[in-house]
Design a protein around this motif. Structure first.
Motif, PDB file in Angstrom:
ATOM      1  N   VAL A  55     -42.111  69.472  21.127  1.00  0.00           N
ATOM      2  CA  VAL A  55     -42.697  68.482  20.210  1.00  0.00           C
ATOM      3  C   VAL A  55     -41.597  67.765  19.430  1.00  0.00           C
ATOM      4  O   VAL A  55     -41.596  66.533  19.301  1.00  0.00           O
ATOM      5  N   ILE A  56     -40.625  68.513  18.909  1.00  0.00           N
ATOM      6  CA  ILE A  56     -39.530  67.910  18.135  1.00  0.00           C
ATOM      7  C   ILE A  56     -38.706  66.966  19.008  1.00  0.00           C
ATOM      8  O   ILE A  56     -38.201  65.945  18.539  1.00  0.00           O
ATOM      9  N   SER A  57     -38.590  67.295  20.314  1.00  0.00           N
ATOM     10  CA  SER A  57     -37.785  66.463  21.207  1.00  0.00           C
ATOM     11  C   SER A  57     -38.361  65.062  21.378  1.00  0.00           C
ATOM     12  O   SER A  57     -37.677  64.168  21.876  1.00  0.00           O
ATOM     13  N   LEU A  58     -39.605  64.852  20.977  1.00  0.00           N
ATOM     14  CA  LEU A  58     -40.247  63.544  21.111  1.00  0.00           C
ATOM     15  C   LEU A  58     -39.999  62.662  19.895  1.00  0.00           C
ATOM     16  O   LEU A  58     -40.497  61.528  19.845  1.00  0.00           O
ATOM     17  N   GLU A  67     -37.954  61.665   7.517  1.00  0.00           N
ATOM     18  CA  GLU A  67     -39.231  61.318   8.119  1.00  0.00           C
ATOM     19  C   GLU A  67     -39.076  61.210   9.629  1.00  0.00           C
ATOM     20  O   GLU A  67     -38.272  60.422  10.130  1.00  0.00           O
ATOM     21  N   PRO A  68     -39.809  62.011  10.408  1.00  0.00           N
ATOM     22  CA  PRO A  68     -39.684  61.931  11.872  1.00  0.00           C
ATOM     23  C   PRO A  68     -40.094  60.550  12.392  1.00  0.00           C
ATOM     24  O   PRO A  68     -41.050  59.949  11.906  1.00  0.00           O
ATOM     25  N   GLU A  69     -39.363  60.070  13.375  1.00  0.00           N
ATOM     26  CA  GLU A  69     -39.653  58.782  14.004  1.00  0.00           C
ATOM     27  C   GLU A  69     -39.995  59.016  15.470  1.00  0.00           C
ATOM     28  O   GLU A  69     -39.207  59.596  16.221  1.00  0.00           O
ATOM     29  N   TRP A  70     -41.172  58.567  15.869  1.00  0.00           N
ATOM     30  CA  TRP A  70     -41.642  58.792  17.238  1.00  0.00           C
ATOM     31  C   TRP A  70     -40.779  58.038  18.239  1.00  0.00           C
ATOM     32  O   TRP A  70     -40.561  56.838  18.114  1.00  0.00           O
ATOM     33  N   LEU A  71     -40.270  58.757  19.255  1.00  0.00           N
ATOM     34  CA  LEU A  71     -39.481  58.133  20.310  1.00  0.00           C
ATOM     35  C   LEU A  71     -40.090  58.353  21.691  1.00  0.00           C
ATOM     36  O   LEU A  71     -39.631  57.733  22.665  1.00  0.00           O
ATOM     37  N   GLY A  72     -41.058  59.244  21.806  1.00  0.00           N
ATOM     38  CA  GLY A  72     -41.579  59.582  23.125  1.00  0.00           C
ATOM     39  C   GLY A  72     -40.514  60.286  23.950  1.00  0.00           C
ATOM     40  O   GLY A  72     -39.939  61.291  23.531  1.00  0.00           O
ATOM     41  N   LEU A  73     -40.215  59.732  25.104  1.00  0.00           N
ATOM     42  CA  LEU A  73     -39.191  60.300  25.981  1.00  0.00           C
ATOM     43  C   LEU A  73     -37.812  59.689  25.730  1.00  0.00           C
ATOM     44  O   LEU A  73     -36.903  59.870  26.542  1.00  0.00           O
ATOM     45  N   GLY A  74     -37.667  58.997  24.615  1.00  0.00           N
ATOM     46  CA  GLY A  74     -36.405  58.318  24.317  1.00  0.00           C
ATOM     47  C   GLY A  74     -35.209  59.254  24.268  1.00  0.00           C
ATOM     48  O   GLY A  74     -34.131  58.928  24.778  1.00  0.00           O
ATOM     49  N   ASN A  75     -35.396  60.430  23.653  1.00  0.00           N
ATOM     50  CA  ASN A  75     -34.280  61.389  23.586  1.00  0.00           C
ATOM     51  C   ASN A  75     -33.868  61.872  24.971  1.00  0.00           C
ATOM     52  O   ASN A  75     -32.681  62.090  25.230  1.00  0.00           O
ATOM     53  N   LEU A 285     -31.851  66.801  15.375  1.00  0.00           N
ATOM     54  CA  LEU A 285     -32.673  67.899  15.871  1.00  0.00           C
ATOM     55  C   LEU A 285     -33.526  67.475  17.059  1.00  0.00           C
ATOM     56  O   LEU A 285     -33.763  68.274  17.970  1.00  0.00           O
ATOM     57  N   GLY A 286     -33.985  66.231  17.064  1.00  0.00           N
ATOM     58  CA  GLY A 286     -34.776  65.755  18.191  1.00  0.00           C
ATOM     59  C   GLY A 286     -33.973  65.728  19.473  1.00  0.00           C
ATOM     60  O   GLY A 286     -34.431  66.178  20.527  1.00  0.00           O
ATOM     61  N   ARG A 287     -32.764  65.232  19.389  1.00  0.00           N
ATOM     62  CA  ARG A 287     -31.914  65.161  20.579  1.00  0.00           C
ATOM     63  C   ARG A 287     -31.496  66.558  21.032  1.00  0.00           C
ATOM     64  O   ARG A 287     -31.455  66.847  22.228  1.00  0.00           O
TER      65      ARG A 287
END
Length: 317
Positions: A55-58, A67-75, A285-287
């Motif tokens: 979930v965090i990877s998205l 503030e988390p920013e939605w990237l989808g599969l961007g990472n 953390l997302g990446r």
């Protein structure tokens, strides 16, 4: 009498393939309290963190307060253009293949030859000893031994008149090969003990038959030990895949006491740490989670492929 036999047979068939007997039902109820703690532990400490990591990877997220920013599969897509990640991934494969080849070659050698020697239990303990020591302690110790100016290796070479062999062992050209060799030295004991324990289960009578036939040690190993040890070797190979991909603390601590390792030595696990804890700037953390998910998938694929490649008919003895 015929009806009684028919009734007894019907009830036996019903008990075996139909209704569950009270004793079987009670056994099943008793299994749950013993299985439940393991299931809860596995769910809390493996399944839940894995799902949270996905979930965090998205998101693009730098941790608490951001503030988390939605990237989808961007990472995940960014990883394909990340030269550092590609280099770390290649280093991980090198550790997996090179160190794996060394430890299994030595493991099979010790299993074939040390097992024939007197005092094999003492030798087994000596081989296994490095696996008992904390990897960080071993990494720091080897860092001091290989120090180019005050290290024990160069000092010893100078003292015995081999000063021309002195090297900058922790320099850019040699540090990664030194990591591979010391990792092999550190881990070979564990896998040797696994293989030797499997070899101990092989009946002595099979070796006696080889002796009567005049087989050499190498022939005995090829015709008896290796075929009957194959299942154990397959399990050990899977364990090594998981260990190699997770390798972190030894590599991180090896480069120098209190300093981050040079980028040329990074494996995927080291790079995940660098990204997740902000050692190369602000934490990502997302990446880092995306890299962790990718490596989890890689481990799963490698394990499946390895099991298929090493699958063979089970030998009973």
């Amino acid at each position: 009498m015929t009806d009684l036999k028919h009734s007894s047979a019907s009830s036996a068939t019903s008990g075996a393939g139909g209704a569950t007997s009270p004793l079987d039902a009670q056994r099943r109820r008793l299994r749950l309290p013993f299985i439940l703690p393991a299931v809860i532990f596995y769910t809390v400490f493996f399944v839940a963190p894995s799902l949270a990591s996905f979930v965090i990877s998205l998101y693009r997220w730098r941790g608490a307060g951001d503030e988390p920013e939605w990237l989808g599969l961007g990472n995940f897509l960014r990883l394909f253009n990340d030269d550092i990640f590609r280099g770390a991934f290649v280093n991980t494969l090198i550790v997996l293949l090179v160190v794996g080849a060394i430890i299994f070659a030595l493991g099979f050698f010790f299993t074939a030859f040390v097992a024939e020697m007197r005092g094999k239990h003492l030798l087994r303990a000596l081989i296994f000893f490095p696996s008992l020591v904390n990897p960080v302690v071993l990494a720091i110790a080897w860092g001091f031994i290989l120090d180019p100016t005050r290290g024990a290796l160069n000092t010893t070479l100078e003292a015995i008149g081999l000063g021309n062999l002195k090297q900058v062992w922790l320099g850019p050209q040699l540090i990664f090969p030194m990591i591979l060799l010391t990792m092999a030295w550190m881990t070979v004991g564990l896998f040797t003990v696994i293989l030797m324990a499997g070899a101990d289960r092989i009946p002595v009578s099979l070796y006696e038959d080889c002796d009567l036939a005049g087989a050499s040690i190498g022939q005995r190993f090829r015709m008896v030990t290796l075929p009957l040890l194959w299942e154990v070797a397959a399990v050990a190979a899977v364990l090594w895949v998981i260990t190699a991909v997770k390798a972190f603390e030894f590599i991180y601590a090896f480069a120098g006491v209190g300093t981050a390792p040079p980028r040329s030595t990074w494996t995927a696990s080291v790079y995940v740490y660098m990204q997740g804890f902000g050692s190369q700037g602000l934490p990502e953390l997302g990446r880092a989670s995306a890299m962790s998910v990718v490596m989890l998938i890689v481990v799963g694929v490698l394990v499946v492929v390895l099991r298929r490649l090493m699958s063979r008919q089970k030998v009973e003895f």
